[in-house]
Design a protein around this motif. Sequence first.
Motif, PDB file in Angstrom:
ATOM      1  N   GLY A 244       0.782  -1.219   0.000  1.00 17.85           N
ATOM      2  CA  GLY A 244       0.000   0.000   0.000  1.00 17.85           C
ATOM      3  C   GLY A 244       0.806   1.256   0.000  1.00 17.85           C
ATOM      4  N   CYS A 245       2.121   1.199  -0.065  1.00 19.31           N
ATOM      5  CA  CYS A 245       2.955   2.389  -0.046  1.00 19.31           C
ATOM      6  C   CYS A 245       3.247   2.815  -1.469  1.00 19.31           C
ATOM      7  CB  CYS A 245       4.273   2.111   0.683  1.00 19.31           C
ATOM      8  SG  CYS A 245       4.022   1.701   2.407  1.00 19.31           S
ATOM      9  N   THR A 246       3.254   4.088  -1.727  1.00 13.41           N
ATOM     10  CA  THR A 246       3.536   4.622  -3.050  1.00 13.41           C
ATOM     11  C   THR A 246       4.671   5.598  -2.980  1.00 13.41           C
ATOM     12  OG1 THR A 246       1.904   6.365  -2.746  1.00 13.41           O
ATOM     13  CG2 THR A 246       1.135   4.335  -3.815  1.00 13.41           C
ATOM     14  N   ARG A 247       5.368   5.710  -4.112  1.00 13.03           N
ATOM     15  CA  ARG A 247       6.494   6.640  -4.182  1.00 13.03           C
ATOM     16  C   ARG A 247       6.073   7.864  -4.976  1.00 13.03           C
ATOM     17  NH1 ARG A 247      11.826   4.351  -6.757  1.00 13.03           N
ATOM     18  NH2 ARG A 247      11.864   3.284  -4.766  1.00 13.03           N
ATOM     19  N   THR A 248       6.457   9.013  -4.505  1.00 10.22           N
ATOM     20  CA  THR A 248       6.125  10.246  -5.195  1.00 10.22           C
ATOM     21  C   THR A 248       6.823  10.299  -6.534  1.00 10.22           C
ATOM     22  OG1 THR A 248       5.990  11.337  -3.065  1.00 10.22           O
ATOM     23  CG2 THR A 248       6.143  12.765  -4.997  1.00 10.22           C
TER      24      THR A 248
ATOM     25  N   MET B   3      12.819  13.266   0.402  1.00  6.73           N
ATOM     26  CA  MET B   3      11.458  12.851   0.710  1.00  6.73           C
ATOM     27  C   MET B   3      11.185  11.447   0.177  1.00  6.73           C
ATOM     28  SD  MET B   3       7.884  14.805  -0.154  1.00  6.73           S
ATOM     29  CE  MET B   3       8.089  14.536  -1.918  1.00  6.73           C
ATOM     30  N   GLU B   4      11.716  11.164  -1.005  1.00  4.47           N
ATOM     31  CA  GLU B   4      11.555   9.823  -1.561  1.00  4.47           C
ATOM     32  C   GLU B   4      12.190   8.771  -0.654  1.00  4.47           C
ATOM     33  OE1 GLU B   4      13.161   9.786  -5.473  1.00  4.47           O
ATOM     34  OE2 GLU B   4      11.187   9.960  -6.397  1.00  4.47           O
ATOM     35  N   ARG B   5      13.398   9.062  -0.190  1.00  2.58           N
ATOM     36  CA  ARG B   5      14.069   8.108   0.685  1.00  2.58           C
ATOM     37  C   ARG B   5      13.291   7.912   1.979  1.00  2.58           C
ATOM     38  NH1 ARG B   5      20.530   9.658   0.295  1.00  2.58           N
ATOM     39  NH2 ARG B   5      20.814   9.072  -1.908  1.00  2.58           N
ATOM     40  N   MET B   6      12.729   8.998   2.537  1.00  3.57           N
ATOM     41  CA  MET B   6      11.954   8.898   3.762  1.00  3.57           C
ATOM     42  C   MET B   6      10.693   8.061   3.532  1.00  3.57           C
ATOM     43  SD  MET B   6      11.595   9.451   6.924  1.00  3.57           S
ATOM     44  CE  MET B   6      12.942  10.608   7.213  1.00  3.57           C
ATOM     45  N   GLU B   7      10.037   8.246   2.388  1.00  2.00           N
ATOM     46  CA  GLU B   7       8.851   7.455   2.094  1.00  2.00           C
ATOM     47  C   GLU B   7       9.185   5.963   2.027  1.00  2.00           C
ATOM     48  OE1 GLU B   7       7.261   9.009  -1.483  1.00  2.00           O
ATOM     49  OE2 GLU B   7       6.374  10.779  -0.539  1.00  2.00           O
ATOM     50  N   GLU B   8      10.298   5.639   1.379  1.00  2.00           N
ATOM     51  CA  GLU B   8      10.705   4.244   1.300  1.00  2.00           C
ATOM     52  C   GLU B   8      10.989   3.679   2.684  1.00  2.00           C
ATOM     53  OE1 GLU B   8      13.994   3.973  -1.303  1.00  2.00           O
ATOM     54  OE2 GLU B   8      12.874   4.543  -3.103  1.00  2.00           O
ATOM     55  N   PHE B   9      11.642   4.484   3.535  1.00  2.00           N
ATOM     56  CA  PHE B   9      11.968   4.031   4.889  1.00  2.00           C
ATOM     57  C   PHE B   9      10.697   3.789   5.702  1.00  2.00           C
ATOM     58  CE2 PHE B   9      12.660   5.152   9.367  1.00  2.00           C
ATOM     59  CZ  PHE B   9      13.564   4.171   9.708  1.00  2.00           C
ATOM     60  N   VAL B  10       9.742   4.721   5.615  1.00  2.00           N
ATOM     61  CA  VAL B  10       8.494   4.576   6.364  1.00  2.00           C
ATOM     62  C   VAL B  10       7.728   3.347   5.907  1.00  2.00           C
ATOM     63  CG1 VAL B  10       6.246   5.630   6.806  1.00  2.00           C
ATOM     64  CG2 VAL B  10       8.310   7.026   6.910  1.00  2.00           C
ATOM     65  N   CYS B  11       7.734   3.095   4.592  1.00  2.00           N
ATOM     66  CA  CYS B  11       7.048   1.904   4.082  1.00  2.00           C
ATOM     67  C   CYS B  11       7.686   0.633   4.625  1.00  2.00           C
ATOM     68  CB  CYS B  11       7.075   1.899   2.554  1.00  2.00           C
ATOM     69  SG  CYS B  11       5.990   3.139   1.805  1.00  2.00           S
ATOM     70  N   LYS B  12       9.003   0.602   4.683  1.00  2.00           N
ATOM     71  CA  LYS B  12       9.677  -0.569   5.236  1.00  2.00           C
ATOM     72  C   LYS B  12       9.327  -0.748   6.708  1.00  2.00           C
ATOM     73  CE  LYS B  12      13.649  -0.506   2.086  1.00  2.00           C
ATOM     74  NZ  LYS B  12      15.114  -0.341   2.002  1.00  2.00           N
ATOM     75  N   VAL B  13       9.251   0.368   7.451  1.00  2.00           N
ATOM     76  CA  VAL B  13       8.908   0.291   8.868  1.00  2.00           C
ATOM     77  C   VAL B  13       7.491  -0.233   9.035  1.00  2.00           C
ATOM     78  CG1 VAL B  13       8.439   1.692  10.907  1.00  2.00           C
ATOM     79  CG2 VAL B  13      10.558   2.022   9.642  1.00  2.00           C
ATOM     80  N   TRP B  14       6.566   0.283   8.239  1.00  2.00           N
ATOM     81  CA  TRP B  14       5.182  -0.170   8.328  1.00  2.00           C
ATOM     82  C   TRP B  14       5.058  -1.658   8.033  1.00  2.00           C
ATOM     83  CZ3 TRP B  14       1.423   3.966   5.871  1.00  2.00           C
ATOM     84  CH2 TRP B  14       1.444   5.103   6.672  1.00  2.00           C
TER      85      TRP B  14
ATOM     86  N   SER C 238      19.501  21.355  -7.181  1.00  2.00           N
ATOM     87  CA  SER C 238      19.060  22.536  -6.454  1.00  2.00           C
ATOM     88  C   SER C 238      18.473  22.090  -5.121  1.00  2.00           C
ATOM     89  CB  SER C 238      18.006  23.278  -7.268  1.00  2.00           C
ATOM     90  OG  SER C 238      16.840  22.478  -7.398  1.00  2.00           O
ATOM     91  N   PRO C 239      18.348  23.004  -4.145  1.00  2.00           N
ATOM     92  CA  PRO C 239      17.772  22.616  -2.841  1.00  2.00           C
ATOM     93  C   PRO C 239      16.400  21.977  -2.967  1.00  2.00           C
ATOM     94  CG  PRO C 239      18.818  24.764  -2.689  1.00  2.00           C
ATOM     95  CD  PRO C 239      18.849  24.382  -4.140  1.00  2.00           C
ATOM     96  N   LEU C 240      15.571  22.437  -3.913  1.00  2.00           N
ATOM     97  CA  LEU C 240      14.239  21.859  -4.090  1.00  2.00           C
ATOM     98  C   LEU C 240      14.317  20.407  -4.536  1.00  2.00           C
ATOM     99  CD1 LEU C 240      11.188  22.208  -4.149  1.00  2.00           C
ATOM    100  CD2 LEU C 240      11.408  23.046  -6.504  1.00  2.00           C
ATOM    101  N   LEU C 241      15.213  20.116  -5.481  1.00  2.00           N
ATOM    102  CA  LEU C 241      15.360  18.751  -5.958  1.00  2.00           C
ATOM    103  C   LEU C 241      15.971  17.845  -4.898  1.00  2.00           C
ATOM    104  CD1 LEU C 241      16.549  19.436  -9.612  1.00  2.00           C
ATOM    105  CD2 LEU C 241      14.258  18.875  -8.796  1.00  2.00           C
ATOM    106  N   GLN C 242      16.909  18.391  -4.109  1.00  2.00           N
ATOM    107  CA  GLN C 242      17.475  17.615  -3.008  1.00  2.00           C
ATOM    108  C   GLN C 242      16.402  17.258  -1.982  1.00  2.00           C
ATOM    109  OE1 GLN C 242      20.821  19.603  -1.299  1.00  2.00           O
ATOM    110  NE2 GLN C 242      22.013  19.601  -3.188  1.00  2.00           N
ATOM    111  N   ALA C 243      15.511  18.215  -1.718  1.00  2.00           N
ATOM    112  CA  ALA C 243      14.427  17.953  -0.769  1.00  2.00           C
ATOM    113  C   ALA C 243      13.511  16.858  -1.297  1.00  2.00           C
ATOM    114  CB  ALA C 243      13.638  19.236  -0.504  1.00  2.00           C
ATOM    115  N   HIS C 244      13.239  16.882  -2.599  1.00  2.00           N
ATOM    116  CA  HIS C 244      12.392  15.847  -3.188  1.00  2.00           C
ATOM    117  C   HIS C 244      13.070  14.479  -3.092  1.00  2.00           C
ATOM    118  CE1 HIS C 244       9.424  14.135  -5.980  1.00  2.00           C
ATOM    119  NE2 HIS C 244      10.453  13.468  -6.493  1.00  2.00           N
TER     120      HIS C 244
END
Length: 387
Positions: free
Chosen positions: A10-14, A89-100, A80-86
């Motif tokens: 159920g986890c999706t990547r941006t 965020m992708e890495r954090m989403e993957e980590f949260v999905c693994k935790v769930w 750029s800082p915006l792309l680094q933030a994105h």
Amino acid sequence: MNEPADLGSGCTRTPEPAAVRHRKGHRPDAAEGGRRDDDPATGPGSPPAGPLPSPRSTNPEEHEHKDEAAQEDEGFMGMSPLLQAHHAMERMEEFVCKVWEGRWRVIPHDVLPDWLKDNDFLLHGHRPPMPSFRACFRSIFRIHTETGNIWTHLLGCVFFLCLGIFYMFRPNISFVAPLQEKVVFGMFFLGAILCLSFSWLFHTVYCHSESVSRLFSKLDYSGIALLIMGSFVPWLYYSFYCNPQPCFIYLIVICVLGIAAIMVSQWDMFATPQYRGVRAGVFLGLGLSGIIPALHFVISEGLLKAATMGQIGWLVLMASLYITGAALYAARVPERFFPGKCDIWFHSHQLFHIFVVAGAFVHFHGVSNLQEFRFMIGGGCSEEDTQ
């Protein structure tokens, strides 16, 4: 329209912006081909500039894979800082999905973030930061350094909740003054249940984030003060049953001291490892303030009466259990002498929890004996008792 990539469970990547894909090396083939054909320095008949490629790099797929890896490594630093933030965020989403999905693994102490480092004698078996309450509560059923801390006070909370319900629904005929006595016992049960509830909740979610850890640590310390304050109420009520004035004064004093301890525990630095001894000292001092009313009772009633009617022996045993637990917690014994050997079971915080539950039950047994003694002799007070 870009469809989100499925990560499983159920986890999706941006979806990635086009700029990110371009920096990772996804260039149109037409543009590359055009540049090769139009470049006068590298026309169709011109020999390639530079050294000839080695036989190992003749595989087009391997060459393309190396190019993409190199471009991705150097691309993140050039984002750029915006792309680094994105990207983050992708890495954090993957980590949260693994935790769930429950796929996280325990980690050693030295790789924990600073806000999760509390006891450097517990070397292995720590939970990683898990920014998901669902994952934190699911970790209750996993083996790690907090498993014993959680279950000792979770089971203790359930025990005192059931005991309190049973006691509060006893028939009124078992009490001299049912309303008053149930209120004073209710204060004890409320303090015990809140203390144990805040404790197991803190140990469950403190790895969620620094802000959540700080909030629940303050609730945990407030619960300890509430347990001590609630424990005083029934003992003072029955010990000074025929002398309400000193009972009232001691209740005010312990409430003031307890509120002061709660206020001190709201200080952010109070929860840090370097203030471990201060924490133990604050709550130990709050509990030892009961020595004054205990001495008052012994002097006014005599040692024999205090040991029989006043149940001083149970009070001393309760104090001994609390003091022993606090001393082990402050000194970090036994893991101090056996680093890495008590990471999961029998470290100081678990022993402290066990002593707290045992001390609270001993206190309940003592004040229950006081209540039964008062019921046997009746609610009246002689002139000698009121002096």
